[in-house]
Design an enzyme around this catalytic site. Structure first.
Site, PDB file in Angstrom:
ATOM      1  N   SER A 285      -1.205   9.826   2.415  1.00 41.17           N
ATOM      2  CA  SER A 285      -1.942   9.094   3.443  1.00 41.17           C
ATOM      3  C   SER A 285      -1.022   8.933   4.635  1.00 41.17           C
ATOM      4  O   SER A 285       0.204   8.986   4.485  1.00 41.17           O
ATOM      5  CB  SER A 285      -2.351   7.708   2.910  1.00 41.17           C
TER       6      SER A 285
ATOM      7  N   TYR B  28      -0.312  -0.937  -1.173  1.00 40.45           N
ATOM      8  CA  TYR B  28      -0.804   0.428  -1.051  1.00 40.45           C
ATOM      9  C   TYR B  28       0.196   1.312  -0.322  1.00 40.45           C
ATOM     10  O   TYR B  28       0.524   2.421  -0.774  1.00 40.45           O
ATOM     11  CB  TYR B  28      -2.142   0.430  -0.319  1.00 40.45           C
TER      12      TYR B  28
END
Length: 298
Positions: free
Chosen positions: A156, A169
């Site tokens: 990501s 995260y």
């Protein structure tokens, strides 16, 4: 558990003989980028093993395969269960005779801040998004080494730029990037190419990956309510804006990492993702990232 979708249309027949002999295992294919990658890989001619944590939730995957006219080998794999990982990888090699590529895609979003959540909450995020990648990689490496294969991990832009209310995260994705960046030269020495793919916003995935009602997040945020409301408002706008990609668009760079003769180690899925990540990659003292993300919570 294996459920196969047998659809032999012209798309499958046109696949090259070379590619059709290659076997790819993709984790987390019940929706989103994983589903789109599984279909794209099968259309490109890979024998595609599409894994899901809960086989009863694979209807969308089966439908997409049928609509694309491709065949998928759908199997259960829970990246947080070591026995499940080992059984799946060993089963794929036993049934197909080889394993040429793995796409680590399984993961889960998480929004929160450490004062309001437990260390166990953070551990669970790390278990899915980091240690799951480690488990699959460890099980697959001997087979990828034997085939001179590819190891592709969907990371990501949050694996490059730390973002408000994404502490756990982003920590997991940072760990993934550090793990793969360190593994890449070691794997290359035994013939395995390693890449990480960094998507930005993908339409419709923010709320579904969050797994909770955004309003509930605001209401339970206590002294952080104003900041998290600003963050969620900004992020929802981004995930529905012009910079957001569809899952199919984000899947194309993943497919390129599987097929390009000389794939890059780090691959962003869009121009926005490249520009966003470049802020960090050229930010030696950290001030540029702080200036970028600070306004998100004001």
């Amino acid at each position: 558990m294996c459920v196969r979708t047998h659809v032999n249309h012209s798309t499958r027949r046109r696949a090259s003989t070379v590619m059709s002999s290659k076997v790819v295992l993709i984790t987390g294919t019940s929706s989103g980028i994983g589903l789109a990658t599984a279909v794209a890989a099968a259309r490109a001619g890979f024998r595609t093993v599409a894994t899901v944590r809960a086989p009863e939730r694979a209807d969308a995957l089966r439908k997409a395969a049928a609509e694309a006219g491709v065949e998928l080998d759908i199997r259960r794999l829970d990246v947080t269960e070591p026995d499940s990982v080992t059984a799946c990888v060993d089963g794929v090699v036993a049934d197909h005779g080889r394993l040429d590529a793995v796409v680590n895609n399984a993961g889960a979003g998480h929004v929160g801040t450490i004062e309001n959540e437990s260390v166990e909450d953070v551990r669970r995020v790390m278990e899915v998004n980091f240690f799951g990648v480690v488990q699959v990689t460890k099980a697959a490496m001997p087979h990828l080494r034997a085939s001179g294969g590819r190891l592709v991990t969907v990371s990501s832009v949050g694996g490059v730029v730390g973002q408000p209310f994404n502490e756990a995260y982003c920590a997991a994705k940072f760990a993934v990037e550090g793990f793969m960046e360190s593994l890449a030269p070691v794997a290359a020495a035994v013939g395995v190419r390693v890449s990480v793919v960094e998507p930005g916003a993908v339409t419709s995935e923010f709320v579904s990956n969050l797994g909770v009602d955004p309003q509930q997040v605001v209401e339970s945020a206590g002294p952080y309510a104003s900041a998290v409301r600003a963050y969620i408002t900004r992020t929802l706008e981004q995930f529905s804006g012009d910079d957001a990609q569809t899952s199919a668009q984000a899947a194309q760079p993943v497919l390129s990492a599987l097929t390009d003769p000389e794939p890059a180690f780090r691959i962003q899925t869009s121009q926005w993702a490249r520009e966003f990540s470049s802020t960090k990659l050229s930010d030696l003292d950290g001030s540029a990232v702080q200036a970028l993300t600070g306004p998100w919570v004001v």
